[in-house]
Scaffold this active site. Structure first.
Site, PDB file in Angstrom:
ATOM      1  NE  ARG A  81      -2.802   0.589   3.426  1.00 23.38           N
ATOM      2  CZ  ARG A  81      -2.277   1.278   4.446  1.00 23.38           C
ATOM      3  NH1 ARG A  81      -2.009   2.563   4.326  1.00 23.38           N
ATOM      4  NH2 ARG A  81      -2.015   0.700   5.597  1.00 23.38           N
ATOM      5  CG  ASP A 107      -7.113  11.687 -18.281  1.00 25.14           C
ATOM      6  OD1 ASP A 107      -6.271  11.028 -18.921  1.00 25.14           O
ATOM      7  OD2 ASP A 107      -8.183  11.212 -17.868  1.00 25.14           O
ATOM      8  CE  LYS A 137      -9.131   2.883 -20.337  1.00 26.45           C
ATOM      9  NZ  LYS A 137      -9.553   4.227 -20.010  1.00 26.45           N
ATOM     10  CE1 TYR A 162     -13.223   6.907 -18.880  1.00 27.90           C
ATOM     11  CE2 TYR A 162     -13.109   7.435 -16.551  1.00 27.90           C
ATOM     12  CZ  TYR A 162     -13.270   6.511 -17.566  1.00 27.90           C
ATOM     13  OH  TYR A 162     -13.487   5.196 -17.255  1.00 27.90           O
TER      14      TYR A 162
HETATM   15  C1  PLP Z   1     -10.215   4.817 -18.947  1.00 29.68           C
HETATM   16  C2  PLP Z   1      -9.947   6.233 -18.641  1.00 29.68           C
HETATM   17  C3  PLP Z   1      -9.877   6.689 -17.316  1.00 29.68           C
HETATM   18  C4  PLP Z   1     -10.130   5.776 -16.132  1.00 29.68           C
HETATM   19  O1  PLP Z   1      -9.170   4.794 -16.045  1.00 29.68           O
HETATM   20  P1  PLP Z   1      -9.380   3.380 -15.317  1.00 29.68           P
HETATM   21  O2  PLP Z   1      -8.063   2.722 -15.530  1.00 29.68           O
HETATM   22  O3  PLP Z   1     -10.537   2.697 -15.971  1.00 29.68           O
HETATM   23  O4  PLP Z   1      -9.669   3.686 -13.879  1.00 29.68           O
HETATM   24  C5  PLP Z   1      -9.587   8.019 -17.102  1.00 29.68           C
HETATM   25  N1  PLP Z   1      -9.390   8.873 -18.122  1.00 29.68           N
HETATM   26  C6  PLP Z   1      -9.464   8.480 -19.409  1.00 29.68           C
HETATM   27  C7  PLP Z   1      -9.239   9.479 -20.484  1.00 29.68           C
HETATM   28  C8  PLP Z   1      -9.743   7.154 -19.711  1.00 29.68           C
HETATM   29  O5  PLP Z   1      -9.820   6.772 -20.994  1.00 29.68           O
END
Ligand code: PLP
Length: 378
Positions: A44, A170, A195, A98
């Site tokens: 953690r 992001d 991703k 998002y």
């Molecule tokens: C998928 C995604 C998230 C969230 O990510 P997780 O790994 O599903 O928690 C946040 N921002 C964007 C742009 C995303 O495509």
């Protein structure tokens, strides 16, 4: 001279000397570690061997001072926001977000009395109107979902510096391959490593990259909230990262070829891709990004009936949400990522019910084009 990304993904941040000489960092399936001269090591606390190699490597990939791998993209986003903002503070945030982020800032952050103003990230002249004495941070996405807008990222960085705000991005869609957000000047760059960074659609993970002081604060917040990435998922992310540069190069190439093909297809009404000259921010994207990414979206002349028929006929892309993996995926944002919005909200955001979003994988480009050709003709 610093090494190129292709080399960094393989070698940056690796343990030296290698642990027991192992060429690959093994999975340390141990929650805690024996006392030694180092700080207490615990999963953690995000300081076990499988986590630390990723923390070092991810920082290098985007030219960040420090990085933290996290249990999901949402952990990265929520942990970063909660480490920057306190009750009474105010955040400026891009108006297309998002879904999970939108939901978090409008519900839990509101409950914590953290104020919020949505800004039009394409209209820099309007940003300062929304400043209040308690504004602490500004938050944007490098490429928005699903219409692939690219806001004035340099403008956001400069605006944040001028007004003493923490700049947050992001950077999931652009990735460090196409946009080194931390190096460009963002204080915090957040990723869903689910991703492109992992790229194999087999784990959920995230990362927070940026300035040391903010990474340390975020690390403290995450010690409270939990949300560390477990050793086995770390191992898979580490493995996935080895081919990140190769995959991104192929995805950039496949996506622009598919976008050009779709844009010239008679059944297609409109193609959204920042690499196409008719995209609203093509010039900006060309200046800021090394490539235009693997995401595109299309509207068909035949509207919803044509969209559902096309999706049904496609043989290569899988009809599934999410993005960034080696396999191509198609989805309709109206029933997946943006299903939480009302039809009126979607209409305001310009997201038609028949919009098809495509996450382009690493398959052969000719096969992808041929598959779309058969799915659209007919
Ligand atoms: C998928 C995604 C998230 C969230 O990510 P997780 O790994 O599903 O928690 C946040 N921002 C964007 C742009 C995303 O495509």
């Amino acid at each position: 001279m610093s090494q190129q990304l292709d080399t960094q993904v393989i070698h940056a941040g690796e343990d030296s000397p290698r642990i027991h000489g192992a060429v690959r960092v093994p999975i340390f399936q141990s929650a805690m570690f024996e006392h030694d001269d180092n700080p207490l090591r615990y999963i953690r606390y995000n300081n076990t061997p499988n986590q630390m190699v990723l923390n070092r490597k991810l920082a290098v990939l985007e030219g960040a001072e420090e990085a933290l791998v996290t249990g999901s993209g949402m952990t990265a986003i929520t942990g970063a926001l909660l480490s920057v903002l306190k009750p009474g503070d105010h955040l400026l945030i891009q108006d297309s977000l998002y879904g999970g982020t939108h939901s978090f800032v409008t519900t839990l952050m509101a409950d914590l009395d953290i104020g919020l103003t949505f800004i039009d990230a394409h209209a820099p002249d309007t940003w300062s109107e929304h400043l209040t004495p308690s504004t602490r941070a500004v938050y944007v996405e490098s490429i928005t979902n699903p219409l692939l807008h690219v806001c004035d990222l340099d403008g956001i960085i400069a605006f944040a510096r001028t007004h003493g705000l923490v700049s947050m991005i992001d950077n999931t869609f652009a990735t460090p391959f196409n946009y080194r957000a931390a190096e460009a000047g963002f204080d915090l760059s957040l990723h869903s490593a689910t991703k492109y960074l992992n790229g194999h659609s087999d784990i959920v993970a995230g990362a927070i990259l940026g300035r040391g002081e903010w990474i340390r604060k975020a690390g403290q917040t995450l010690k409270h909230l939990g949300g560390a990435l477990d050793p086995h998922a770390c191992f898979l992310l580490h493995r996935g990262l080895q081919t990140f540069a190769l995959r991104m190069r192929q995805q950039n190439r496949n996506a622009i070829e598919l976008a050009r093909f779709l844009a010239s297809h008679p059944a297609v009404e409109r193609t959204y891709y920042p690499g196409l000259p008719d995209h609203g921010q093509h010039t900006r994207a060309s200046r800021l990004f090394a490539g235009f990414g693997g995401m595109l979206a299309v509207e068909l002349k035949g509207k919803l009936a044509a969209a559902t028929a096309c999706i049904r006929k496609l043989k290569i892309p899988i009809y599934a949400p999410s993005l960034g993996g080696v396999e191509s995926l198609v989805t309709r944002p109206a029933i997946s990522s943006h299903a939480g919005m009302t039809p009126a909200e979607r209409a305001r955001a310009g997201i038609r019910d028949d919009l098809i979003r495509i996450s382009v994988g690493i398959e052969a480009s000719g096969d992808l084009k041929a598959d779309f050709a058969q799915a659209l003709d007919g």
